[in-house]
Every structure is written in C-alpha cells, then in structure tokens.
Design an enzyme around this catalytic site. Sequence first.
Site, mmCIF file in Angstrom:
data_model
loop_
_atom_site.group_PDB
_atom_site.id
_atom_site.type_symbol
_atom_site.label_atom_id
_atom_site.label_comp_id
_atom_site.label_asym_id
_atom_site.label_seq_id
_atom_site.Cartn_x
_atom_site.Cartn_y
_atom_site.Cartn_z
ATOM 1 N N HIS A 1 26.653 14.569 86.609
ATOM 2 C CA HIS A 1 26.551 13.147 86.265
ATOM 3 C C HIS A 1 25.095 12.717 86.120
ATOM 4 C CE1 HIS A 1 25.230 12.069 90.357
ATOM 5 N NE2 HIS A 1 26.196 12.850 90.819
ATOM 6 N N CYS B 1 26.548 17.496 93.976
ATOM 7 C CA CYS B 1 26.752 17.323 92.536
ATOM 8 C C CYS B 1 25.559 17.885 91.753
ATOM 9 C CB CYS B 1 26.932 15.849 92.197
ATOM 10 S SG CYS B 1 28.488 15.156 92.788
#
Length: 410
Positions: free
Chosen positions: A338, A356
């Site tokens: 992201h 992440c």
Amino acid sequence: MHRSSATNLEKTRVRTGTPRQPRRTLGVAAVATLIGGAALGSAAMPGTANATVQPVATPIPLTSVPTDGATGIRTEVPVSVTAQSGEQLASVTLAAPDGATVPGSLNPQGTVWTAADHLRTHTKYTLTAVGVSSDGTQVTRTSSFTTFAPSADSQLKFQTTEPQNGDLVGVGMPILVQFTHSVTDRAAVEKALVVQTDPPQAGHWSWLSDARLDWRPESYWQPGTKVRVSLNLDGVPAGSDQYGGSDTSFAFNVGRKQVSVVDLSKHEMTVYQNGNTVRTMPVTGGKPGDDTWGGTMAVIDKASDVHMTSRSVGFGDAYDIPDVRWAIHLTYSGTYIHAAPWSVGSQGYANVSHGCVGLSTDRAAWLFSNTLPGDLVQVVNSPKTVSPGNGYGDWMESWNQWLSGSAVKV
C-alpha cells in the site's frame, strides 16, 4: 425387491410377424393384455372365419427402486431398474423436472441399470425404463419418486466462492470454496465439484482446512485460459447427517502473467509482465520482529482506501490509520502492499513497517492500477514463511504436497 403393479406399466404394442397358420382364428385369450387389463388386438368378427390378430408377448416385468410414488427418499439411495425373466434393458433415463439427468450404467448382462450419482434434494424424479424380450417385444415403464428436503441446520452451503463470475484474474488465482460447516465426507463433496479449462490444464482440489477447498493448476494458469466451475453440491451426502443444500456455477478468465518480486534485503520491488521487467521501485518491508511474510502469494483483492488498525492484527494500539490508499491485499493476517507516504525516507533503505510493504503514493497508485486479483507476489529474504491457507498461499506447496491434501487420489 418390490415388483411393480400392472398399473405402473405403460405397454407398447410391437408386431411379432404373421402367424404360421394364417387361417387359424385367435381369440382374445391368445392376445397379451395392457396393464389395466384391456385386450390388445381384436377378436374375430362374426362370420369371418379367416380373420386373424397379431399376438403380443407377455409384458416384461421391470422392477425399480425406489418404488413408484415414494417420497422422502434420501439423496444417496441407489436408484436401480431390473429386468426379470431373462429379459434385458434397452434404455433407462432418470430425469429431474428441469431435464437434468442422472448418469448410470448397465451391468454386463444388460439386466440391471444403476444410477452413478447422488440425487438432488426436494426434487421429483421420473424414471423411464424400456425392456426388450428375445423376440423384440418392448415394454416401457415410467415411475416417479420425490427426494427429501433436509432441515436448515443439516444443509451444507457455500459461505464463499472465488473468483466471482466474470472476473479477469492473474495466473496465480486459485479457485476457493469455503463451506459453512466442517465437511466429514470430503471425498463425496470433492467429487461433486467440477472445473473445466480451455485450453485444458492439469489441476486438482486440495483441502486447506475442514471447511475450505481450493483448486489450482499444477503450474500457473496459462494466460488467456477460460475457466468454468460447476459446484454440484445439492444433495451430496457430506457425512455427519449433512447434505449439500444448493448448486452454483461461475466462470472467469485469466489475463496476462504478472509477478512482483519484493526483495526485503534490497528494499525493492521488481514487476514483471509476461517475463519482461516493467518497473523497479524502492519499498520498505516489516521491521525485525514484525517481518513481512515470505513466499509466493496471489493477490486476494484490492481497495483504493482501507481503514487499518493495529488491533485487528494483534499489534495493540500501535496504529490506527483511517485512509490507507491503494491497498493490495496479500494475507488474511493483514499483509498489504500500500501507499505509505510516512515512510518514504526509508523506502529503498530500511524495513520499518509492521509487516506490510510500503510504497510512495504515486508508485502505489501505479501498481494498484496494474494489478489483478490472482497476480503473483513473491517476497524473498524474509525470516518467516506464509502458510498456504493464509490468503492465497496455495503456491507454497509442491505439486505432490498439493495432491496429498486431496480426498480423491489421482
């Protein structure tokens, strides 16, 4: 075996040839009768001693299971038709009201037909059987019966199936079937689920849990493959007194091959399409102790805006970000690729996230727009490895390992 009453037979008159003594008059007693007792042929007309009738053989006895008119029949009950008195079966059809037929087979002698598949629930079936004698005489028998309707709490249903009908997916997309309950008779359920591919590709189902079953090709999908999935669950005896509650089907297409390789040691991602490098970008991965999952994963889904909270993944109050942009979902445990504008200074140099993979906003937007569900992401140089069931980690297993998870051995 229950012998069918005469009222259940539908007799077809077949001419058997000219009598050897054409001048002999045959009375009604010499003629076979219809099921209801009415005479076939006609008696000699008064004053016509030479009048003749064509004799018809005695009706062939056919016995079927279940019996005509039966109700509440379980879907695993074997349906059969038997021709007795040394006769044979010419054809048998077992059909539902919508015209769908149940396959079956004859024994080598041609005297017994047995259905080869389970029945659907709450369905009235019509059984049509044609018997043939040695002299060519035929008799057609039709009967019907109705299967039971399982209670709501005994129905096995689909909780989730993926991909969705009409989806365009990447070459790593598995077919996922998540059931509402654990499955006891895995083999019976697995045999009822059919995958057709064009062009043909070797593939198989594998159980990732008691309630989850995935299908994947032996190797990645060929780009351009068309896939049709028929999940024929209705009526399947699933064990523990559970029965499949409904059928469903869907189709999807496979697009180009895209693989994104995330190297946590180099802090960079390289995107390949159809084997060609299309872009290399700096990234940041999970910091030591919160390492990004390593291994080969397929993209689950993506969203332009996601509310991410640390509590949802077991990190306490570490973060609560309401509008994370361009999020590409990799694991059920919360791994995403992201936009991470707050870590741009570390991207390409250090791993500082909670697990992440972070990109600058513009790079994340580019990757988002160029990513399909099922695209492959390979994370290398991580100290931990993703499990097959944590998202679409199906490719973490070799083909032999994958096959070992099937209840139907090849």
